[in-house]
Design a protein around this motif. Sequence first.
Motif, PDB file in Angstrom:
ATOM      1  N   HIS A 100       0.636  -1.454   0.240  1.00  0.00           N
ATOM      2  CA  HIS A 100      -0.244   0.433  -0.260  1.00  0.00           C
ATOM      3  C   HIS A 100       0.979   1.716  -0.462  1.00  0.00           C
ATOM      4  CE1 HIS A 100      -3.368  -2.172  -0.110  1.00  0.00           C
ATOM      5  NE2 HIS A 100      -3.771  -2.424   1.525  1.00  0.00           N
ATOM      6  N   ALA A 101       1.644   0.565   0.606  1.00  0.00           N
ATOM      7  CA  ALA A 101       2.496   2.685   1.122  1.00  0.00           C
ATOM      8  C   ALA A 101       3.445   2.653  -0.869  1.00  0.00           C
ATOM      9  CB  ALA A 101       4.705   1.923   1.814  1.00  0.00           C
ATOM     10  N   LEU A 102       4.220   1.988  -1.290  1.00  0.00           N
ATOM     11  CA  LEU A 102       4.507   2.354  -3.107  1.00  0.00           C
ATOM     12  C   LEU A 102       3.058   2.128  -3.665  1.00  0.00           C
ATOM     13  CD1 LEU A 102       7.021  -0.820  -2.767  1.00  0.00           C
ATOM     14  CD2 LEU A 102       7.386   1.329  -2.199  1.00  0.00           C
TER      15      LEU A 102
ATOM     16  N   PHE B 202      15.671   1.361   3.381  1.00  0.00           N
ATOM     17  CA  PHE B 202      15.464   2.802   2.983  1.00  0.00           C
ATOM     18  C   PHE B 202      14.341   3.604   3.757  1.00  0.00           C
ATOM     19  CE2 PHE B 202      15.569   0.410  -1.437  1.00  0.00           C
ATOM     20  CZ  PHE B 202      16.757   0.078  -1.520  1.00  0.00           C
ATOM     21  N   ALA B 203      13.653   2.681   4.804  1.00  0.00           N
ATOM     22  CA  ALA B 203      12.121   3.462   5.721  1.00  0.00           C
ATOM     23  C   ALA B 203      13.578   4.043   7.084  1.00  0.00           C
ATOM     24  CB  ALA B 203      11.564   2.749   5.972  1.00  0.00           C
ATOM     25  N   ALA B 204      14.187   3.227   7.312  1.00  0.00           N
ATOM     26  CA  ALA B 204      15.931   3.488   8.421  1.00  0.00           C
ATOM     27  C   ALA B 204      16.436   4.670   7.983  1.00  0.00           C
ATOM     28  CB  ALA B 204      16.064   2.291   8.730  1.00  0.00           C
TER      29      ALA B 204
ATOM     30  N   GLY C  46      10.376   6.833   2.735  1.00  0.00           N
ATOM     31  CA  GLY C  46       9.640   7.592   3.549  1.00  0.00           C
ATOM     32  C   GLY C  46       8.046   7.101   3.983  1.00  0.00           C
ATOM     33  N   PHE C  47       7.486   6.300   2.061  1.00  0.00           N
ATOM     34  CA  PHE C  47       6.358   5.928   2.266  1.00  0.00           C
ATOM     35  C   PHE C  47       6.105   5.195   2.562  1.00  0.00           C
ATOM     36  CE2 PHE C  47       5.677   9.486  -0.995  1.00  0.00           C
ATOM     37  CZ  PHE C  47       4.286   9.630  -1.052  1.00  0.00           C
TER      38      PHE C  47
END
Length: 404
Positions: A11-13, A248-250, A306-307
């Motif tokens: 969903h984030a992507l 990537f989120a970190a 970030g997403f």
Amino acid sequence: MNNAHNPQRLHALDNLRALMMWLGIVLHVAINHLTVASPLPWRDPKTSPVADMLLLFIHSFRMPVFFVLAGFFVALLVARRGADGMLKNRSLRLALPFAVFWPPLFVLTTVLAMVYIHLTVRGVPGIDTALTPARQPGGSPFNTMHLWFLYQLFWFSALAWAGVRLQRFVPMRVRDAVARGFAVLAERRWGFVVLALPLAVTGAFHPSGMVMESGSFLPPFTEWMQSGLFFVSGWYLHRDRDRLLALFAARCKGHALAGLVFFIATIALLGALHGPGAHRLPHPEFWIAFAYNATSWLWSLALIGGFVRYLPRQNAVLAYLSQSSYWVYLVHMLGTIGFGILLFNAPLGAVAKMGLNIAATSLAALASYQLLVRCTPVGTLLNGRRAGKRSGAQPTKARALAAK
């Protein structure tokens, strides 16, 4: 991605992909008001450096993110449906919409563009074919327009299908080494430097070091290279998706700040290229291309991370915007040009005109989606069967993400 362990990441992507599609409206409205040389042959009498900066800013990450996500979802489809199932899906979601919508969009966009060009040159609406830009000898009068993304992506999907079919002729150790190489570049903090170098070489052959899409049905190698490297990176991202997306989120804030540094460097190099000391800058196109593509890689990773970190879920609003985004992408140029014509002689500044055009194009695109597309066969063609139902139920994750 293992849905049992990471039920929200897709969903984030999907949220990110929808945002990138919607930013196309902002980008193409900004082109109407550039103070610098425009890639399109029309221009509003009111210009602003804000438009220049918006174009440079959005262009730096929008299509790179698109192609990374496209490569990821093609790999996802291969994993779930096999190579043949993937190609069938891409044919229905990319090739068929292109074949259906390109002819009417080409005619309508061309007519509106001719009116806008007439306004730009003579100050009044009209159509005069003598004002249209001259083609190169032997050049085709037809191009893919803004639908070049669908066109290229389908061919990348076809190449991916061929690659899967032919991979049995490549030793497993070679395939694993290539996959590990991309994973290393994605996880190392210096990896973006290596990824930006080949794009800097190809960009050095373009004015100001930037590869701009020609819209040609036979794009030059540099355009395939520019898009293809991001697509291939997305393909290999899927192979190690859990670990890399978490990484990537970190690192999303660090990637964003590093990208800002290279973006500022790009602006400085562009200023030097056109400034009085330009002759003292060795190979300026290469260094501009390197800084700009470093920005592209860093901000692409920052946005993906970030997403995943901050927008991992999809509420009703995000789901609706995601479902409508394909249609908005197809028709938004009609709005940005058409409302640009209507606002041409308005006694407003460039920024005010841009805001009005963005709002009007967005509202018109959403209204046409709701009334003409969402619950019709067109909506099924673009988004799959479930996305068009009035029940409001969200599409399954796999269908929603594979649909575009």
